[in-house]
Enzyme design. Structure first.
Site, PDB file in Angstrom:
ATOM      1  N   GLN A 264      -7.604   6.540   1.104  1.00  0.00           N
ATOM      2  CA  GLN A 264      -6.169   6.227   1.132  1.00  0.00           C
ATOM      3  C   GLN A 264      -5.886   4.875   1.772  1.00  0.00           C
ATOM      4  O   GLN A 264      -5.048   4.123   1.288  1.00  0.00           O
ATOM      5  CB  GLN A 264      -5.404   7.320   1.878  1.00  0.00           C
ATOM      6  CG  GLN A 264      -5.044   8.518   1.037  1.00  0.00           C
ATOM      7  CD  GLN A 264      -4.131   9.486   1.771  1.00  0.00           C
ATOM      8  OE1 GLN A 264      -3.468   9.134   2.741  1.00  0.00           O
ATOM      9  NE2 GLN A 264      -4.100  10.726   1.316  1.00  0.00           N
TER      10      GLN A 264
ATOM     11  N   PRO B 127      -6.206  15.965   1.966  1.00  0.00           N
ATOM     12  CA  PRO B 127      -6.500  16.378   0.591  1.00  0.00           C
ATOM     13  C   PRO B 127      -8.009  16.569   0.406  1.00  0.00           C
ATOM     14  O   PRO B 127      -8.804  15.767   0.892  1.00  0.00           O
ATOM     15  CB  PRO B 127      -5.997  15.196  -0.245  1.00  0.00           C
ATOM     16  CG  PRO B 127      -5.066  14.441   0.645  1.00  0.00           C
ATOM     17  CD  PRO B 127      -5.575  14.634   2.033  1.00  0.00           C
TER      18      PRO B 127
ATOM     19  N   ASP C  12       3.868  11.933  -1.307  1.00  0.00           N
ATOM     20  CA  ASP C  12       3.767  10.885  -0.281  1.00  0.00           C
ATOM     21  C   ASP C  12       2.692   9.853  -0.624  1.00  0.00           C
ATOM     22  O   ASP C  12       2.805   8.687  -0.255  1.00  0.00           O
ATOM     23  CB  ASP C  12       3.504  11.494   1.095  1.00  0.00           C
ATOM     24  CG  ASP C  12       2.105  12.058   1.254  1.00  0.00           C
ATOM     25  OD1 ASP C  12       1.218  11.319   1.699  1.00  0.00           O
ATOM     26  OD2 ASP C  12       1.896  13.253   0.957  1.00  0.00           O
ATOM     27  N   GLN C  13       1.646  10.264  -1.365  1.00  0.00           N
ATOM     28  CA  GLN C  13       0.558   9.335  -1.666  1.00  0.00           C
ATOM     29  C   GLN C  13       0.969   8.241  -2.640  1.00  0.00           C
ATOM     30  O   GLN C  13       0.364   7.161  -2.655  1.00  0.00           O
ATOM     31  CB  GLN C  13      -0.642  10.106  -2.231  1.00  0.00           C
ATOM     32  CG  GLN C  13      -1.311  11.023  -1.221  1.00  0.00           C
ATOM     33  CD  GLN C  13      -2.550  11.700  -1.795  1.00  0.00           C
ATOM     34  OE1 GLN C  13      -3.490  11.033  -2.219  1.00  0.00           O
ATOM     35  NE2 GLN C  13      -2.542  13.020  -1.831  1.00  0.00           N
TER      36      GLN C  13
ATOM     37  N   HIS D 263       5.649  13.653   5.598  1.00  0.00           N
ATOM     38  CA  HIS D 263       4.734  12.573   5.197  1.00  0.00           C
ATOM     39  C   HIS D 263       5.425  11.613   4.226  1.00  0.00           C
ATOM     40  O   HIS D 263       5.243  10.394   4.304  1.00  0.00           O
ATOM     41  CB  HIS D 263       3.477  13.154   4.545  1.00  0.00           C
ATOM     42  CG  HIS D 263       2.433  13.592   5.518  1.00  0.00           C
ATOM     43  ND1 HIS D 263       2.428  14.828   6.100  1.00  0.00           N
ATOM     44  CD2 HIS D 263       1.358  12.931   6.028  1.00  0.00           C
ATOM     45  CE1 HIS D 263       1.392  14.931   6.917  1.00  0.00           C
ATOM     46  NE2 HIS D 263       0.735  13.787   6.895  1.00  0.00           N
TER      47      HIS D 263
END
Length: 369
Positions: free
Chosen positions: A109, A139, A307-308, A330
């Site tokens: 990430q 994750p 959120d990613q 998040h």
């Protein structure tokens, strides 16, 4: 440090909202891309214990290697860091290892956005990430493989290759993941995703390493039973039980990922990681209930993907519009950091039935020559 540099620092409060490692990952990635030095006090203020863990330290060191950054305070238990980026020159061949079960997906990430843009065509960058592949509070690598990366390919055209060399289960870690990351010379396109469509298929894998196969079977059966009890047709459920080879996993552990595929190309996930204190049936049920909860809100992305993707739509050129379920802490944190670092503007439309429309006017980021 000169006063000019001190005044140019972007100050980011590490205790904001989620108050955990995500603030570090997003702020450091955007600092590297945008060449904006940052300082973050109150690092992981809302975690116990607060401060950097080995995983966060390894992630910041990895990002620093990508952009030749100068850092201060990047060590175990530190509650304040400074990150002063240099120039990103791609491609990179890098390795990161926290020496713990720290999540490989969280290392990805922080580093992935830094590797996506190049002012001229280059070969892909190569990352070798060590640590936990199926860790708690992150994750699972299966989620990255089956939900996150397909989203990146479908909506941004990014064909990021991921190869799981060896799984590392919680709590020992010891896994190895290889990533090949191609770069773009232009901006990311915007994303419009507001119609999920009916669910066509629910796939999944219940996996164990160093444990009897029957544990994976029990997770799988509990997940299937939970889905069927919620009126999901058994004819669309395809969940496999898998036991890793001895060479394919380090230590012992397991986890399950479920993902629903819709006729509009959306992929919605639900997952859980096994621990010694919990029965396999509880793990399988938890993953199924998470999937069902995300499907109930009629969003086009699940609670972990929402959120990613914030950092990417902030960098994209033009307006992105995405329908999600209720916003997580998040996601709220990711939006705040993206607005502060990039200048992108977000608009949130909350519907009484539970879903949210996230709109973002991205900055159309491209790297400087």
């Amino acid at each position: 440090m000169t006063s000019t540099i001190a005044h140019s620092l972007v100050h980011i409060d590490g205790s904001f909202c989620e108050g955990g490692g995500q603030i570090l990952r997003n702020a450091v990635a955007l600092s590297a891309l945008l060449s904006k030095p940052i300082s973050i006090p109150n690092v992981r203020h809302n975690r116990r214990p607060p401060g950097l863990r080995k995983q966060h330290e390894a992630g910041i060191i990895l990002a620093a290697a990508i952009c030749s950054a100068e850092t201060e305070g990047v060590h175990l238990s530190s509650t304040s860091i400074t990150f002063k980026p240099g120039k990103i020159e791609l491609p990179k061949i890098l390795t990161a290892d926290p020496g713990t079960a720290g999540s490989t997906t969280l290392l990805l990430q922080v580093s992935l956005p830094c590797l996506l843009f190049s002012s001229s065509p280059t070969s892909p960058s190569q990352l070798t990430l060590h640590g936990g592949t199926n860790a708690i509070q992150a994750p699972q690598i299966d989620y990255t493989q089956h939900v996150f990366l397909p989203f990146m390919k479908r909506h941004f055209g990014l064909d990021i290759a991921l190869n799981i060399i060896r799984r590392g289960y919680f709590p020992k870690g010891g896994g190895t993941v290889f990533c090949s990351v191609p770069s773009l010379t232009g901006a990311l396109p915007p994303v419009t995703l507001t119609e999920r469509g009916p669910v066509q298929l629910i796939r999944g894998e219940a996996r164990v390493g160093g444990l009897p196969f029957i544990i994976a079977e029990r997770m799988k059966n509990a997940a299937c039973a939970t889905l069927i009890a919620a009126a999901v047709s058994p004819t669309i459920i395809r969940i496999d039980a898998v036991r890793e080879t001895q060479e394919g996993a380090f230590g012992s552990g397991g986890g399950i990922l479920l993902f629903a595929e819709t006729d509009n190309g959306c992929v919605i996930g639900g997952s859980s990681v096994s621990t010694k204190s919990r029965d396999p049936e509880e793990i399988g049920k938890e993953a199924a209930e998470e999937l069902l909860r995300n499907l109930r809100h009629d969003g086009c992305v699940d609670e972990h993907l929402q959120d990613q993707i914030i950092i990417f739509i902030a960098l994209a050129k033009g307006r992105s519009t995405i329908k999600t379920g209720p916003l997580t802490d998040h996601t709220i944190t990711a939006i705040k950091i993206a607005e502060q670092m990039t200048g992108a503007t977000f608009h949130l439309q909350q519907n009484p039935s539970g879903f949210v429309i996230i709109s973002c006017d991205g900055i159309g980021y491209t790297p400087s020559p």
